[in-house]
Design a protein around this motif. Structure first.
Motif, PDB file in Angstrom:
ATOM      1  N   GLU A   9     -34.614  19.637 -41.355  1.00 40.37           N
ATOM      2  CA  GLU A   9     -35.622  18.651 -40.632  1.00 40.37           C
ATOM      3  C   GLU A   9     -37.034  19.568 -40.390  1.00 40.37           C
ATOM      4  N   ILE A  10     -37.941  18.641 -40.700  1.00 40.82           N
ATOM      5  CA  ILE A  10     -39.518  19.274 -40.066  1.00 40.82           C
ATOM      6  C   ILE A  10     -40.024  18.445 -39.295  1.00 40.82           C
ATOM      7  N   GLU A  11     -40.471  19.119 -38.181  1.00 41.56           N
ATOM      8  CA  GLU A  11     -41.500  18.541 -37.160  1.00 41.56           C
ATOM      9  C   GLU A  11     -42.751  19.180 -37.042  1.00 41.56           C
ATOM     10  N   PRO A  12     -43.818  18.454 -36.822  1.00 36.76           N
ATOM     11  CA  PRO A  12     -44.200  17.169 -37.216  1.00 36.76           C
ATOM     12  C   PRO A  12     -44.186  16.894 -38.820  1.00 36.76           C
ATOM     13  N   ALA A  13     -43.735  15.797 -39.363  1.00 34.79           N
ATOM     14  CA  ALA A  13     -43.860  15.745 -40.726  1.00 34.79           C
ATOM     15  C   ALA A  13     -45.077  15.279 -41.191  1.00 34.79           C
ATOM     16  N   THR A  14     -46.240  15.133 -40.243  1.00 34.95           N
ATOM     17  CA  THR A  14     -47.790  15.000 -40.907  1.00 34.95           C
ATOM     18  C   THR A  14     -48.625  15.644 -39.988  1.00 34.95           C
ATOM     19  N   VAL A  15     -49.645  16.258 -40.082  1.00 34.68           N
ATOM     20  CA  VAL A  15     -50.358  16.841 -39.577  1.00 34.68           C
ATOM     21  C   VAL A  15     -51.916  16.808 -40.060  1.00 34.68           C
ATOM     22  N   GLN A  16     -52.817  16.367 -39.261  1.00 29.19           N
ATOM     23  CA  GLN A  16     -53.971  15.897 -39.695  1.00 29.19           C
ATOM     24  C   GLN A  16     -54.596  17.522 -39.642  1.00 29.19           C
ATOM     25  N   TYR A  17     -55.469  17.936 -40.493  1.00 33.01           N
ATOM     26  CA  TYR A  17     -56.277  19.090 -40.666  1.00 33.01           C
ATOM     27  C   TYR A  17     -57.265  18.926 -41.329  1.00 33.01           C
ATOM     28  N   GLY A  18     -58.459  19.754 -40.779  1.00 28.58           N
ATOM     29  CA  GLY A  18     -59.856  19.565 -41.744  1.00 28.58           C
ATOM     30  C   GLY A  18     -60.625  20.833 -40.982  1.00 28.58           C
ATOM     31  N   PRO A  19     -61.966  20.660 -41.568  1.00 22.35           N
ATOM     32  CA  PRO A  19     -62.695  22.001 -41.571  1.00 22.35           C
ATOM     33  C   PRO A  19     -63.103  22.292 -39.832  1.00 22.35           C
ATOM     34  N   GLY A  20     -62.965  20.991 -39.033  1.00 21.60           N
ATOM     35  CA  GLY A  20     -63.205  21.411 -37.723  1.00 21.60           C
ATOM     36  C   GLY A  20     -62.101  21.739 -36.990  1.00 21.60           C
ATOM     37  N   HIS A  21     -61.202  22.103 -37.375  1.00 26.92           N
ATOM     38  CA  HIS A  21     -59.805  22.440 -36.594  1.00 26.92           C
ATOM     39  C   HIS A  21     -59.938  24.051 -36.707  1.00 26.92           C
ATOM     40  N   ALA A  22     -59.816  24.628 -35.634  1.00 30.45           N
ATOM     41  CA  ALA A  22     -59.877  25.992 -35.305  1.00 30.45           C
ATOM     42  C   ALA A  22     -58.245  26.451 -35.743  1.00 30.45           C
ATOM     43  N   ASP A  23     -57.216  25.810 -35.300  1.00 34.24           N
ATOM     44  CA  ASP A  23     -55.953  26.429 -35.306  1.00 34.24           C
ATOM     45  C   ASP A  23     -55.358  26.035 -36.795  1.00 34.24           C
ATOM     46  N   ALA A  24     -54.362  26.879 -37.236  1.00 36.28           N
ATOM     47  CA  ALA A  24     -53.781  26.452 -38.525  1.00 36.28           C
ATOM     48  C   ALA A  24     -52.658  25.026 -38.456  1.00 36.28           C
ATOM     49  N   ALA A  25     -52.523  24.402 -39.464  1.00 31.94           N
ATOM     50  CA  ALA A  25     -51.442  23.419 -39.452  1.00 31.94           C
ATOM     51  C   ALA A  25     -49.934  24.156 -39.201  1.00 31.94           C
ATOM     52  N   ARG A  26     -49.172  23.675 -38.240  1.00 32.63           N
ATOM     53  CA  ARG A  26     -47.933  24.404 -38.071  1.00 32.63           C
ATOM     54  C   ARG A  26     -46.639  23.478 -38.073  1.00 32.63           C
ATOM     55  N   PHE A  27     -45.792  23.871 -38.642  1.00 35.21           N
ATOM     56  CA  PHE A  27     -44.434  23.021 -38.704  1.00 35.21           C
ATOM     57  C   PHE A  27     -43.354  23.865 -38.294  1.00 35.21           C
ATOM     58  N   ARG A  28     -42.415  22.909 -37.556  1.00 36.36           N
ATOM     59  CA  ARG A  28     -41.199  23.567 -37.313  1.00 36.36           C
ATOM     60  C   ARG A  28     -40.124  23.192 -38.065  1.00 36.36           C
ATOM     61  N   VAL A  29     -39.371  24.108 -38.662  1.00 42.21           N
ATOM     62  CA  VAL A  29     -38.268  23.843 -39.699  1.00 42.21           C
ATOM     63  C   VAL A  29     -36.932  24.005 -38.946  1.00 42.21           C
ATOM     64  N   THR A  30     -35.909  22.911 -38.976  1.00 35.98           N
ATOM     65  CA  THR A  30     -34.618  23.129 -38.306  1.00 35.98           C
ATOM     66  C   THR A  30     -33.741  22.998 -39.685  1.00 35.98           C
ATOM     67  N   ALA A  31     -32.869  24.010 -40.008  1.00 36.51           N
ATOM     68  CA  ALA A  31     -32.058  23.989 -41.094  1.00 36.51           C
ATOM     69  C   ALA A  31     -30.600  23.826 -40.464  1.00 36.51           C
TER      70      ALA A  31
END
Length: 81
Positions: A9-31
């Motif tokens: 399972e992945i949370e969140p399934a969707t992340v909005q990311y663009g040039p104005g975002h300072a942080d990287a997109a992060r996902f939590r994977v639960t296997a």
């Protein structure tokens, strides 16, 4: 957007990311079980909805009982560099 191609399972399934975002997109994977889990990431243009890129990767999930704590391990796939 992240889509598990295994029983993970992945949370969140969707992340909005663009040039104005300072942080990287992060996902939590639960296997539910240790071993390889394939994840598909799709990068979509937020205005048009057009898919810009699709990437698949395998995550090797260790058995929690076999490790003292959860640690990241990067393992190359055979035949890839």
């Amino acid at each position: 957007m992240a889509l598990p191609l295994s029983g993970a399972e992945i949370e969140p399934a969707t992340v909005q990311y663009g040039p104005g975002h300072a942080d990287a997109a992060r996902f939590r994977v639960t296997a539910p079980e240790p071993g390889p889990h394939r994840i598909r990431f799709k990068f979509i243009h937020h205005d048009t909805g057009i898919a810009l890129q699709q990437v698949e990767t395998d995550l090797e999930v260790a058995d929690a009982a076999a490790t003292r704590a959860w640690t990241r391990r990067w393992l190359p796939l055979p035949g890839r560099s």
